[in-house]
Design a protein around this motif. Sequence first.
Motif, PDB file in Angstrom:
ATOM      1  N   UNK A   1      18.751  88.466 101.295  1.00 37.69           N
ATOM      2  CA  UNK A   1      17.530  87.986 100.657  1.00 37.69           C
ATOM      3  C   UNK A   1      17.414  86.472 100.773  1.00 37.69           C
ATOM      4  N   UNK A   2      18.533  85.835 101.190  1.00 34.55           N
ATOM      5  CA  UNK A   2      18.560  84.382 101.376  1.00 34.55           C
ATOM      6  C   UNK A   2      18.312  83.628 100.089  1.00 34.55           C
TER       7      UNK A   2
ATOM      8  N   UNK B   1      13.822  78.572 108.444  1.00 32.74           N
ATOM      9  CA  UNK B   1      14.521  77.297 108.357  1.00 32.74           C
ATOM     10  C   UNK B   1      15.968  77.443 108.803  1.00 32.74           C
ATOM     11  N   UNK B   2      16.615  78.529 108.402  1.00 32.73           N
ATOM     12  CA  UNK B   2      18.011  78.735 108.787  1.00 32.73           C
ATOM     13  C   UNK B   2      18.128  79.030 110.276  1.00 32.73           C
TER      14      UNK B   2
ATOM     15  N   UNK C   1      25.801  83.574 109.982  1.00 31.81           N
ATOM     16  CA  UNK C   1      26.527  84.429 109.047  1.00 31.81           C
ATOM     17  C   UNK C   1      25.825  84.520 107.701  1.00 31.81           C
ATOM     18  N   UNK C   2      25.219  83.450 107.242  1.00 34.33           N
ATOM     19  CA  UNK C   2      24.474  83.484 105.986  1.00 34.33           C
ATOM     20  C   UNK C   2      23.212  84.335 106.116  1.00 34.33           C
ATOM     21  N   UNK C   3      22.571  84.276 107.266  1.00 27.77           N
ATOM     22  CA  UNK C   3      21.360  85.077 107.474  1.00 27.77           C
ATOM     23  C   UNK C   3      21.667  86.560 107.407  1.00 27.77           C
ATOM     24  N   UNK C   4      22.790  86.968 107.997  1.00 32.37           N
ATOM     25  CA  UNK C   4      23.133  88.387 108.080  1.00 32.37           C
ATOM     26  C   UNK C   4      24.212  88.805 107.081  1.00 32.37           C
ATOM     27  N   UNK C   5      24.347  88.061 106.003  1.00 35.28           N
ATOM     28  CA  UNK C   5      25.253  88.439 104.912  1.00 35.28           C
ATOM     29  C   UNK C   5      26.678  88.679 105.387  1.00 35.28           C
TER      30      UNK C   5
END
Length: 336
Positions: free
Chosen positions: A4-5, A21-22, A85-89
């Motif tokens: 969900x970012x 943005x990411x 990695x943050x985008x795709x958990x």
Amino acid sequence: MECALNIDHFTDNSTYVSRHLMVYGAVHNYIVFALGVVLNGVALWCIRKCTKTNAAMKLLMMSVFAALFVICLFTRLVMAEALIGQIYCDPMRPKPTVLLGFSLLYALFAQFELAAIAVVAVFRTAAVWASNAYVLRMRVAVAAVITIFIYSFLTAVFLLGAMFVGYIKAPVLDIVNGVYFFLNTLLPIFTTMTCYVAMIIAMRRNKRRMAQVQSSHSRVVNNATRGMMAVFASNLIFGVPHSIYHLMPRPSQSFGIIFHVLFSTHFIVDPLVFIYFNHSYRRRVCERLWAGWAWVAGKCGGPAPTTPRPLGSSTTTSLDVKMGAREKHQHAGQVV
């Protein structure tokens, strides 16, 4: 599956981070990796090939672009992977220990670069203000580079690293963070600015003396100084907002991505403006590019392109005049 970012540095201050943005931040890191390695490599090559700058000053200038080369080559891909990695958990992309190590490596060489630029400015100012021709000694340059590296290593690992792993906690954390980024980002910028202002003042007040000392190699001094001043201007534009961001008490991750994208842009702008504003370096690069284009055209079976006059000749029209001037001012070329 995408997250969900809704991620932020602070659990009590949730801020939605735009996926676009990411993604932009990750792509920008890949661009900086590719262009930064090439451009900083070219800048290092130009400095190494220069025969008119003394070896000690060449060492200092090469240390600036060597630091940028290391940052682009070893850290940008890891930072891009962290955003993906943050985008795709995926918190293990890359592993936290790997991310910590490369973050400290990035911090070490980023502050090393700023400090090296400040040291170059100090020595150039000393050369301008000296009553006699000032020659930078190699042992002084080596000592300066080693001192900067040791200081950057100790502060990055034992101070910034302690903040990263949570050894230093609030409210001391905010104070230590402010002191760290002031000393390692804003202070070098202020020092460099002061030195170049002092240099301009000295050159204007001592026109007759400077004419005697630099008349024979004014192009060398002006080119080198002009290139480093362009690098400083790049750091001023891209670095000050980044420093202000780190002095903010509770910046969101969205701000973090924006300001780090802005800051990392100078990794490719610095070598570009350094080469462009140094006439001899720019001419040398253009000649190499044209020679490469001629080689490719020849390999493809096409006619070899004619070298244009601006790339094949310098401001001096005769080779004999060039060689005579070089022999006449051989000593002057060392006073940079």
